[in-house]
Motif scaffolding. Sequence first.
Motif, PDB file in Angstrom:
ATOM      1  N   PHE B  48      18.681  31.496  13.570  1.00 38.46           N
ATOM      2  CA  PHE B  48      17.670  32.135  12.731  1.00 38.46           C
ATOM      3  C   PHE B  48      16.694  32.897  13.616  1.00 38.46           C
ATOM      4  O   PHE B  48      16.486  32.542  14.769  1.00 38.46           O
ATOM      5  CB  PHE B  48      16.858  31.094  11.934  1.00 38.46           C
ATOM      6  N   TYR B  49      16.093  33.925  13.041  1.00 41.06           N
ATOM      7  CA  TYR B  49      14.961  34.553  13.705  1.00 41.06           C
ATOM      8  C   TYR B  49      13.932  34.941  12.659  1.00 41.06           C
ATOM      9  O   TYR B  49      14.238  35.081  11.469  1.00 41.06           O
ATOM     10  CB  TYR B  49      15.385  35.753  14.562  1.00 41.06           C
ATOM     11  N   SER B  50      12.700  35.104  13.146  1.00 43.34           N
ATOM     12  CA  SER B  50      11.590  35.413  12.257  1.00 43.34           C
ATOM     13  C   SER B  50      10.663  36.416  12.929  1.00 43.34           C
ATOM     14  O   SER B  50      10.265  36.226  14.065  1.00 43.34           O
ATOM     15  CB  SER B  50      10.814  34.136  11.916  1.00 43.34           C
ATOM     16  N   VAL B  51      10.330  37.481  12.216  1.00 42.97           N
ATOM     17  CA  VAL B  51       9.416  38.490  12.756  1.00 42.97           C
ATOM     18  C   VAL B  51       8.000  38.318  12.203  1.00 42.97           C
ATOM     19  O   VAL B  51       7.102  39.079  12.580  1.00 42.97           O
ATOM     20  CB  VAL B  51       9.936  39.912  12.501  1.00 42.97           C
ATOM     21  N   GLY B  52       7.811  37.342  11.312  1.00 41.17           N
ATOM     22  CA  GLY B  52       6.474  37.102  10.788  1.00 41.17           C
ATOM     23  C   GLY B  52       6.461  35.911   9.852  1.00 41.17           C
ATOM     24  O   GLY B  52       7.513  35.368   9.491  1.00 41.17           O
ATOM     25  N   ILE B  53       5.258  35.509   9.433  1.00 42.19           N
ATOM     26  CA  ILE B  53       5.099  34.365   8.543  1.00 42.19           C
ATOM     27  C   ILE B  53       5.947  34.548   7.287  1.00 42.19           C
ATOM     28  O   ILE B  53       5.885  35.609   6.643  1.00 42.19           O
ATOM     29  CB  ILE B  53       3.624  34.166   8.160  1.00 42.19           C
ATOM     30  N   GLY B  54       6.726  33.522   6.968  1.00 38.29           N
ATOM     31  CA  GLY B  54       7.536  33.543   5.758  1.00 38.29           C
ATOM     32  C   GLY B  54       8.776  34.417   5.820  1.00 38.29           C
ATOM     33  O   GLY B  54       9.536  34.473   4.859  1.00 38.29           O
ATOM     34  N   GLN B  55       8.969  35.107   6.951  1.00 41.48           N
ATOM     35  CA  GLN B  55      10.125  36.009   7.070  1.00 41.48           C
ATOM     36  C   GLN B  55      11.198  35.347   7.927  1.00 41.48           C
ATOM     37  O   GLN B  55      10.986  35.136   9.124  1.00 41.48           O
ATOM     38  CB  GLN B  55       9.702  37.341   7.695  1.00 41.48           C
ATOM     39  N   ILE B  56      12.322  35.008   7.302  1.00 42.11           N
ATOM     40  CA  ILE B  56      13.400  34.326   7.997  1.00 42.11           C
ATOM     41  C   ILE B  56      14.690  35.103   7.798  1.00 42.11           C
ATOM     42  O   ILE B  56      15.026  35.479   6.664  1.00 42.11           O
ATOM     43  CB  ILE B  56      13.608  32.891   7.444  1.00 42.11           C
ATOM     44  N   SER B  57      15.423  35.303   8.892  1.00 45.58           N
ATOM     45  CA  SER B  57      16.747  35.909   8.810  1.00 45.58           C
ATOM     46  C   SER B  57      17.752  34.921   9.388  1.00 45.58           C
ATOM     47  O   SER B  57      17.515  34.347  10.444  1.00 45.58           O
ATOM     48  CB  SER B  57      16.793  37.219   9.600  1.00 45.58           C
ATOM     49  N   SER B  58      18.837  34.750   8.650  1.00 47.76           N
ATOM     50  CA  SER B  58      19.880  33.820   9.081  1.00 47.76           C
ATOM     51  C   SER B  58      21.027  34.597   9.695  1.00 47.76           C
ATOM     52  O   SER B  58      21.451  35.617   9.150  1.00 47.76           O
ATOM     53  CB  SER B  58      20.377  33.014   7.881  1.00 47.76           C
ATOM     54  N   GLU B  59      21.500  34.110  10.819  1.00 49.02           N
ATOM     55  CA  GLU B  59      22.576  34.806  11.516  1.00 49.02           C
ATOM     56  C   GLU B  59      23.949  34.289  11.161  1.00 49.02           C
ATOM     57  O   GLU B  59      24.930  35.022  11.193  1.00 49.02           O
ATOM     58  CB  GLU B  59      22.376  34.698  13.025  1.00 49.02           C
ATOM     59  N   VAL B  60      24.044  33.004  10.873  1.00 45.67           N
ATOM     60  CA  VAL B  60      25.349  32.416  10.576  1.00 45.67           C
ATOM     61  C   VAL B  60      25.211  31.473   9.388  1.00 45.67           C
ATOM     62  O   VAL B  60      24.194  30.809   9.242  1.00 45.67           O
ATOM     63  CB  VAL B  60      25.923  31.640  11.790  1.00 45.67           C
ATOM     64  N   ASN B  63      24.603  24.709   7.523  1.00 44.82           N
ATOM     65  CA  ASN B  63      23.966  23.614   6.799  1.00 44.82           C
ATOM     66  C   ASN B  63      22.468  23.544   7.085  1.00 44.82           C
ATOM     67  O   ASN B  63      21.792  22.652   6.612  1.00 44.82           O
ATOM     68  CB  ASN B  63      24.649  22.304   7.234  1.00 44.82           C
ATOM     69  N   LEU B  64      21.945  24.457   7.859  1.00 41.12           N
ATOM     70  CA  LEU B  64      20.555  24.391   8.285  1.00 41.12           C
ATOM     71  C   LEU B  64      19.725  25.480   7.623  1.00 41.12           C
ATOM     72  O   LEU B  64      20.258  26.474   7.135  1.00 41.12           O
ATOM     73  CB  LEU B  64      20.479  24.564   9.809  1.00 41.12           C
ATOM     74  N   SER B  65      18.421  25.279   7.647  1.00 37.67           N
ATOM     75  CA  SER B  65      17.491  26.302   7.164  1.00 37.67           C
ATOM     76  C   SER B  65      16.307  26.354   8.109  1.00 37.67           C
ATOM     77  O   SER B  65      16.113  25.463   8.937  1.00 37.67           O
ATOM     78  CB  SER B  65      17.023  25.986   5.739  1.00 37.67           C
ATOM     79  N   ALA B  66      15.542  27.426   8.013  1.00 37.70           N
ATOM     80  CA  ALA B  66      14.368  27.584   8.869  1.00 37.70           C
ATOM     81  C   ALA B  66      13.195  28.048   8.035  1.00 37.70           C
ATOM     82  O   ALA B  66      13.373  28.683   6.985  1.00 37.70           O
ATOM     83  CB  ALA B  66      14.653  28.579   9.991  1.00 37.70           C
ATOM     84  N   SER B  67      12.001  27.729   8.509  1.00 39.48           N
ATOM     85  CA  SER B  67      10.794  28.182   7.828  1.00 39.48           C
ATOM     86  C   SER B  67       9.730  28.508   8.869  1.00 39.48           C
ATOM     87  O   SER B  67       9.735  27.971   9.985  1.00 39.48           O
ATOM     88  CB  SER B  67      10.284  27.116   6.858  1.00 39.48           C
ATOM     89  N   ASP B  71       1.824  31.463  11.844  1.00 41.84           N
ATOM     90  CA  ASP B  71       2.221  32.507  12.798  1.00 41.84           C
ATOM     91  C   ASP B  71       2.938  31.945  14.017  1.00 41.84           C
ATOM     92  O   ASP B  71       3.896  32.535  14.515  1.00 41.84           O
ATOM     93  CB  ASP B  71       0.978  33.290  13.239  1.00 41.84           C
ATOM     94  N   ARG B  72       2.458  30.784  14.494  1.00 43.56           N
ATOM     95  CA  ARG B  72       3.024  30.254  15.731  1.00 43.56           C
ATOM     96  C   ARG B  72       3.765  28.937  15.511  1.00 43.56           C
ATOM     97  O   ARG B  72       3.834  28.107  16.409  1.00 43.56           O
ATOM     98  CB  ARG B  72       1.890  30.090  16.757  1.00 43.56           C
ATOM     99  N   GLN B  73       4.323  28.748  14.326  1.00 44.36           N
ATOM    100  CA  GLN B  73       5.071  27.549  14.016  1.00 44.36           C
ATOM    101  C   GLN B  73       6.395  27.913  13.389  1.00 44.36           C
ATOM    102  O   GLN B  73       6.455  28.706  12.441  1.00 44.36           O
ATOM    103  CB  GLN B  73       4.257  26.660  13.056  1.00 44.36           C
ATOM    104  N   PHE B  74       7.449  27.303  13.895  1.00 40.62           N
ATOM    105  CA  PHE B  74       8.795  27.602  13.407  1.00 40.62           C
ATOM    106  C   PHE B  74       9.512  26.275  13.246  1.00 40.62           C
ATOM    107  O   PHE B  74       9.507  25.456  14.158  1.00 40.62           O
ATOM    108  CB  PHE B  74       9.520  28.497  14.421  1.00 40.62           C
ATOM    109  N   ILE B  75      10.115  26.042  12.083  1.00 35.49           N
ATOM    110  CA  ILE B  75      10.703  24.745  11.771  1.00 35.49           C
ATOM    111  C   ILE B  75      12.169  24.915  11.411  1.00 35.49           C
ATOM    112  O   ILE B  75      12.531  25.818  10.632  1.00 35.49           O
ATOM    113  CB  ILE B  75       9.947  24.069  10.608  1.00 35.49           C
TER     114      ILE B  75
END
Lengths: 115, 111
Positions: B48-60, B63-67, B71-75
């Motif tokens: 996953f990658y994120s360019v900003g708060i609430g913006q998530i892009s999945s690459e593959v 079974n996982l997700s990201a949030s 601004d400086r927290q990624f889960i």
Amino acid sequence: DQQVKQNSPSLSVQEGRISILNCDYTNSMFDYFLWYKKYPAEGPTFLISISSIKDKNEDGRFTVFLNKSAKHLSLHIVPSQPGDSAVYFCAATGDSGGSNYKLTFGKGTLLTVNP
Amino acid sequence: SQTIHQWPATLVQPVGSPLSLECTVEGTSNPNLYWYRQAAGRGLQLLFYSVGIGQISSEVPQNLSASRPQDRQFILSSKKLLLSDSGFYLCAGSSAKNIQYFGAGTRLSVL
């Protein structure tokens, strides 16, 4: 399809000699290349990078060479030291027109420097 | 330069249990953030990658997700872990264009 290839899974050199790690890429849109060093159970550490407008970049014992026509880059470590023993990853990124700056990594080469 | 904090360092979880890995960034604002997985003997796979708060892009697909709640927290999360989710997970951040800086990683074993 593997866009960044490190064809040598491992390399062993003697302390004090030169280590040369190679990397090939297939995507002609790549315009920035990086090398990372990784110890077991740790995150990769950025080493050195090169833009496609250059053919060489040097930082201390580390030099990266880029041959755009061959789509090939190499990392030279001179002189090699036992502490250089690690996995080295080649990575590349290109101008996708966006701002995500995604990196594509090779599978890595394990360098062992023998005392 | 920025510092990436990632925890825990190791985690052993049973199949079917939930997962939450946290990553925080110091020393920069509005970074791009990334989650990678390194399987044994393989390279780094971008999840996953994120360019900003609430913006998530999945690459593959997985079974996982990201949030990215701040601004400086990624889960990185999962509702139910699979055996195949085992691996070494790395968080990275980038504020200076192409150079990404990595955290120390989390070794996840799903049993």
